[in-house]
Design an enzyme around this catalytic site. Structure first.
Site, PDB file in Angstrom:
ATOM      1  N   ASP A   1      -4.138 -35.956   4.807  1.00  8.24           N
ATOM      2  CA  ASP A   1      -5.041 -36.949   3.904  1.00  8.24           C
ATOM      3  C   ASP A   1      -4.085 -37.735   3.198  1.00  8.24           C
ATOM      4  O   ASP A   1      -2.882 -37.394   3.122  1.00  8.24           O
ATOM      5  CB  ASP A   1      -5.766 -35.908   2.833  1.00  8.24           C
ATOM      6  CG  ASP A   1      -6.860 -35.295   3.270  1.00  8.24           C
ATOM      7  OD1 ASP A   1      -7.279 -35.488   4.437  1.00  8.24           O
ATOM      8  OD2 ASP A   1      -7.303 -34.332   2.702  1.00  8.24           O
TER       9      ASP A   1
ATOM     10  N   TYR B   1       0.723  -1.254  -0.134  1.00  7.27           N
ATOM     11  CA  TYR B   1      -0.009  -0.027  -0.077  1.00  7.27           C
ATOM     12  C   TYR B   1       0.776   1.292   0.101  1.00  7.27           C
ATOM     13  O   TYR B   1       0.272   2.308  -0.185  1.00  7.27           O
ATOM     14  CB  TYR B   1      -1.018  -0.114   1.144  1.00  7.27           C
ATOM     15  CG  TYR B   1      -2.038  -0.842   0.657  1.00  7.27           C
ATOM     16  CD1 TYR B   1      -2.847  -0.527  -0.205  1.00  7.27           C
ATOM     17  CD2 TYR B   1      -2.494  -2.015   1.567  1.00  7.27           C
ATOM     18  CE1 TYR B   1      -4.384  -1.163  -0.451  1.00  7.27           C
ATOM     19  CE2 TYR B   1      -3.707  -2.764   1.174  1.00  7.27           C
ATOM     20  CZ  TYR B   1      -4.398  -2.308   0.255  1.00  7.27           C
ATOM     21  OH  TYR B   1      -5.612  -3.189  -0.012  1.00  7.27           O
TER      22      TYR B   1
ATOM     23  N   GLU C   1      -3.079 -31.198   8.724  1.00  2.70           N
ATOM     24  CA  GLU C   1      -3.191 -30.597   7.345  1.00  2.70           C
ATOM     25  C   GLU C   1      -4.092 -29.292   6.928  1.00  2.70           C
ATOM     26  O   GLU C   1      -3.907 -28.255   6.658  1.00  2.70           O
ATOM     27  CB  GLU C   1      -3.175 -31.657   6.057  1.00  2.70           C
ATOM     28  CG  GLU C   1      -3.385 -31.038   4.804  1.00  2.70           C
ATOM     29  CD  GLU C   1      -3.726 -32.118   3.665  1.00  2.70           C
ATOM     30  OE1 GLU C   1      -3.955 -31.672   2.439  1.00  2.70           O
ATOM     31  OE2 GLU C   1      -3.491 -33.293   3.929  1.00  2.70           O
TER      32      GLU C   1
END
Length: 386
Positions: free
Chosen positions: A267, A128, A214
């Protein structure tokens, strides 16, 4: 409780016994002081000014952070940048790179002022300052890492902070650099990972292990189930998928301080395995900061591909591997660090042969509370990690 999780206790005891050796291992690297960082920036600017004085177009040369040619593997560190074989040249007289050249000089000037004044800014603050010049936040993020790599210093020594996306909960208290006390014990609300992990001090914990989770959804489910206190004192952390640098720094900070087992719960798919490898061995793009980001002791707690058949997970919850999954899996199996992990290799070969993957949520098909009441307690009790 100690008897219930005897395998974790044995592992924890061994790590604590070797704490002195671990603290002296090559993973710990001394950071340059502020004056050294300022000198390195001055040398870059001096090179630019010297070129201009000779009526030559200034050029910046950066190590290529996307090339495996620049990376070597060390089992004690993970993926680390070696003496560069591949570089990226940013020319001030080339239309394709002149904008990036300007971005780098602008951000270098901002960093120089921050270090001089001993103040900090977020990457968002930097964007910014001149959004028209930078174009996007992503450009700023990428260039800050490029500068860190070019100067060969950790990003935090540039006095640039990133907003954290990770969450942490469990048996942990510490002080932020400004003296704020943070207590992660709440069973229902997680704490955002600090934006200035390097400034954390006075860490207090009686946790037996740290568990990297995860996905945020699994993390929240374990939080709702009061996992950190119901099972045994532990610490949970999630980077909400691919981890940001602050989440990785926090895992490393806990390892350096507590020397307790670090487990990964992901997973059973190529994406989850790659995320676990990032925590354990690092990534190519951040290999220049491997000494403070990797934890090679991370162990794979689950979900293991072999668990799917051992537990008879219902077939209708298993998902066929896509072509992209198969490509990712083949790529992972070729990574240099897998030669050090034959058990991981075997698990990945099970996935390769079965051609299926599964999310941790698939365990609810066996029983709604299977993950917290049976799967994790048994894994921790009998040492079911690889």
């Amino acid at each position: 409780m100690a008897e219930q999780f005897s395998e974790v206790d044995k592992l924890r005891a061994a790590l604590l016994e070797n704490a002195e050796i671990l603290s002296d291992c090559p993973l710990v690297e001394e950071e340059p002081g502020s004056q050294e960082v300022l000198t390195r920036i001055e040398n870059v600017i001096l090179g630019v000014v010297t070129s201009l004085s000779k009526d030559e177009a200034p050029v910046l040369v950066l190590p290529n952070r996307s090339s495996w040619a620049n990376v070597s593997f060390d089992s004690a560190v993970g993926l680390q940048m070696s003496s560069g074989n591949s570089v990226t040249t940013i020319r001030s007289d080339c239309p394709s790179s002149v904008t990036k050249f300007a971005h780098i000089l602008k951000i270098l000037s901002i960093i120089y002022k921050l270090i001089q004044s001993n103040s900090y800014a977020t990457k968002r603050d930097i964007y910014y300052k001149d959004p028209q010049l930078f174009g996007s936040q992503r450009n700023v993020d990428f260039i800050v890492d490029d500068i860190s790599c070019m100067l060969k210093v950790p990003r935090r020594t540039l006095h640039v902070l990133a907003t954290s996306k990770g969450l942490i909960s469990g048996d942990l208290c510490y002080l932020e650099e400004d003296g704020t006390r943070v207590d992660c014990h709440s069973s229902s609300i997680a704490v955002a990972v600090s934006s200035n992990v390097g400034g954390i001090k006075n860490i207090v914990s009686s946790a037996k292990f740290v568990m990297i989770v995860e996905k945020d959804a699994t993390f929240q489910s374990l939080l709702d189930d009061d996992f950190c206190t119901k099972l045994c004192p532990c610490i949970m952390i999630t980077g909400k998928g691919v981890p940001d640098v602050n989440s990785r720094l926090m895992v490393r900070k806990l390892w350096d301080t507590l020397h307790i087992p670090i487990f990964a719960l992901v997973d059973a798919d190529p994406h989850g395995i790659e995320i676990m490898c990032i925590y354990k061995y690092g990534s190519v793009s951040m290999s220049f900061e491997a000494h403070s980001l990797t934890v090679p002791s991370v162990m794979w707690l689950g979900l293991l591909p072999s668990d799917l058949w051992r537990l008879k997970v219902p077939e209708d919850t298993l998902i066929p591997l896509t072509k992209r999954d198969e490509s990712k899996l083949n790529s992972l199996l070729k990574r240099p660090y897998l030669t050090d992990q034959p058990e991981w290799q075997r698990e990945m070969e099970v996935m390769q042969q079965s051609k299926v993957k599964a999310e941790l949520q698939s365990l609810t098909a066996i029983a709604p509370d299977f993950l917290t009441s049976i799967y994790l307690p048994n894994k921790l009790r009998y040492g079911g990690w690889v």
